[in-house]
Design an enzyme around this catalytic site. Sequence first.
Site, short mmCIF file in Angstrom:
data_model
loop_
_atom_site.label_atom_id
_atom_site.label_comp_id
_atom_site.label_asym_id
_atom_site.label_seq_id
_atom_site.Cartn_x
_atom_site.Cartn_y
_atom_site.Cartn_z
N GLN A 1 35.70 -10.97 -11.95
CA GLN A 1 36.25 -12.30 -12.25
C GLN A 1 35.17 -13.37 -12.04
OE1 GLN A 1 39.68 -11.77 -9.67
NE2 GLN A 1 38.35 -10.89 -8.10
N ASP B 1 48.48 -10.01 -0.97
CA ASP B 1 47.82 -11.32 -1.06
C ASP B 1 46.90 -11.30 -2.28
OD1 ASP B 1 45.26 -13.00 0.94
OD2 ASP B 1 46.57 -13.74 -0.68
N SER B 2 47.52 -11.19 -3.45
CA SER B 2 46.71 -10.96 -4.66
C SER B 2 46.56 -12.25 -5.45
CB SER B 2 47.43 -9.93 -5.55
OG SER B 2 48.58 -10.55 -6.11
N PRO C 1 42.88 -8.50 -12.77
CA PRO C 1 42.99 -7.36 -11.84
C PRO C 1 44.28 -7.41 -11.01
CG PRO C 1 41.23 -8.86 -11.14
CD PRO C 1 41.66 -9.32 -12.49
N1 SAM Z 1 45.99 -17.00 -1.93
C1 SAM Z 1 45.71 -16.57 -3.29
C2 SAM Z 1 46.89 -16.81 -4.18
O1 SAM Z 1 47.97 -17.01 -3.63
O2 SAM Z 1 46.69 -16.82 -5.40
C3 SAM Z 1 45.21 -15.16 -3.27
C4 SAM Z 1 43.96 -15.14 -2.43
S1 SAM Z 1 42.94 -13.77 -2.46
C5 SAM Z 1 41.43 -14.52 -2.83
C6 SAM Z 1 43.35 -12.88 -3.92
C7 SAM Z 1 42.52 -11.60 -3.91
O3 SAM Z 1 43.18 -10.56 -4.63
C8 SAM Z 1 41.15 -11.78 -4.58
O4 SAM Z 1 40.14 -11.58 -3.61
C9 SAM Z 1 41.13 -10.69 -5.67
O5 SAM Z 1 39.85 -10.11 -5.83
C10 SAM Z 1 42.13 -9.71 -5.09
N2 SAM Z 1 42.71 -8.76 -6.05
C11 SAM Z 1 43.13 -9.01 -7.31
N3 SAM Z 1 43.60 -7.88 -7.88
C12 SAM Z 1 43.49 -6.88 -6.96
C13 SAM Z 1 43.80 -5.48 -6.94
N4 SAM Z 1 44.34 -4.88 -8.02
N5 SAM Z 1 43.56 -4.77 -5.81
C14 SAM Z 1 43.02 -5.38 -4.72
N6 SAM Z 1 42.68 -6.69 -4.67
C15 SAM Z 1 42.92 -7.44 -5.78
#
Ligand code: SAM
Length: 281
Positions: free
Chosen positions: A31, A156-157, A163
């Site tokens: 991303q 927390d995605s 992804p």
């Molecule tokens: N607080 C944020 C929100 O509410 O939108 C989310 C914060 S955190 C930065 C989101 C994280 O999810 C990112 O670091 C991203 O890389 C991760 N992520 C996205 N898809 C994922 C997956 N399939 N497996 C694991 N992590 C994932």
Amino acid sequence: MTDWVQERLHRDYAQSLRVDRMLYDSETDHQRLKVFENATFGRVMTLDDVVQVTEADNFIYHEMLTHVPILAHGAARRVLIVGGGDGGMAREALRHASVERVTMVEIDAGVVEFSKEYLPAISAGAFDDPRLELVIADGAEFIRREGAAYDVIIVDSTDPVGPGEVLFTDTFYGQAKRRLAPDGILVTQNGVPFLQGEELANTMRAFRTLFADASCYLATVPSYAGGPMAFGWGTDGPARETPAEVLRGRFEASGIETAYYTPEVHAGAFALPGYVQKLLL
Ligand code: SAM
């Protein structure tokens, strides 16, 4: 010329944040990652121009997705965080001395490395806590593996685009349930129902087929624009019936100081306005 980052997560509605200083702007394997300074929100991280976390208001989101399930459970030892690359969720979960292990499964190593360097205030040392096990993997792949049972699973995605999409599927939820210990609790980042109501309705439909207690709770996070944010809640245990005085006792015994969470806010967060209740039907 003042720069602004415009978030285009929603079809008909956008928010913009002024860029006082751009600190980082690059593509990871998954991303487009940016961090910039904003006079009101402090350092802001965006993924594909969608706000992920800000120094100024992340306490609301991270406190509500950790202390609500952990204090309602009452004896959580093992916590799984799916996503959470910035380390804020791990920070809050690890504040519970009763939590023996936090496993964090983050798909993008770039977000973790980067957050350690550019957003140290968010993780606040969580990455150095010996109780933290960091796994770089797709959460949907990790959850399919045989392995430990968790008392609390926190998703927390990012939003269900890119992804993060796989983490909003019935399959993922079903596999997450399989990885819950008895009376375990699954909680999810489920967007802003006023603008993303379908996302919450889909999660709740799946939770109703999986859990005896399927609901959601709310908190308003200023940088997740569009009104209160919903957190999915699923469990077969009695955690949601925990009396307020028991929550109060557990909270005080934890010795954790918070800026948003209180046992009263915890109980009140499950009182849903009509337009959200309708999404749970
Ligand atoms: N607080 C944020 C929100 O509410 O939108 C989310 C914060 S955190 C930065 C989101 C994280 O999810 C990112 O670091 C991203 O890389 C991760 N992520 C996205 N898809 C994922 C997956 N399939 N497996 C694991 N992590 C994932």
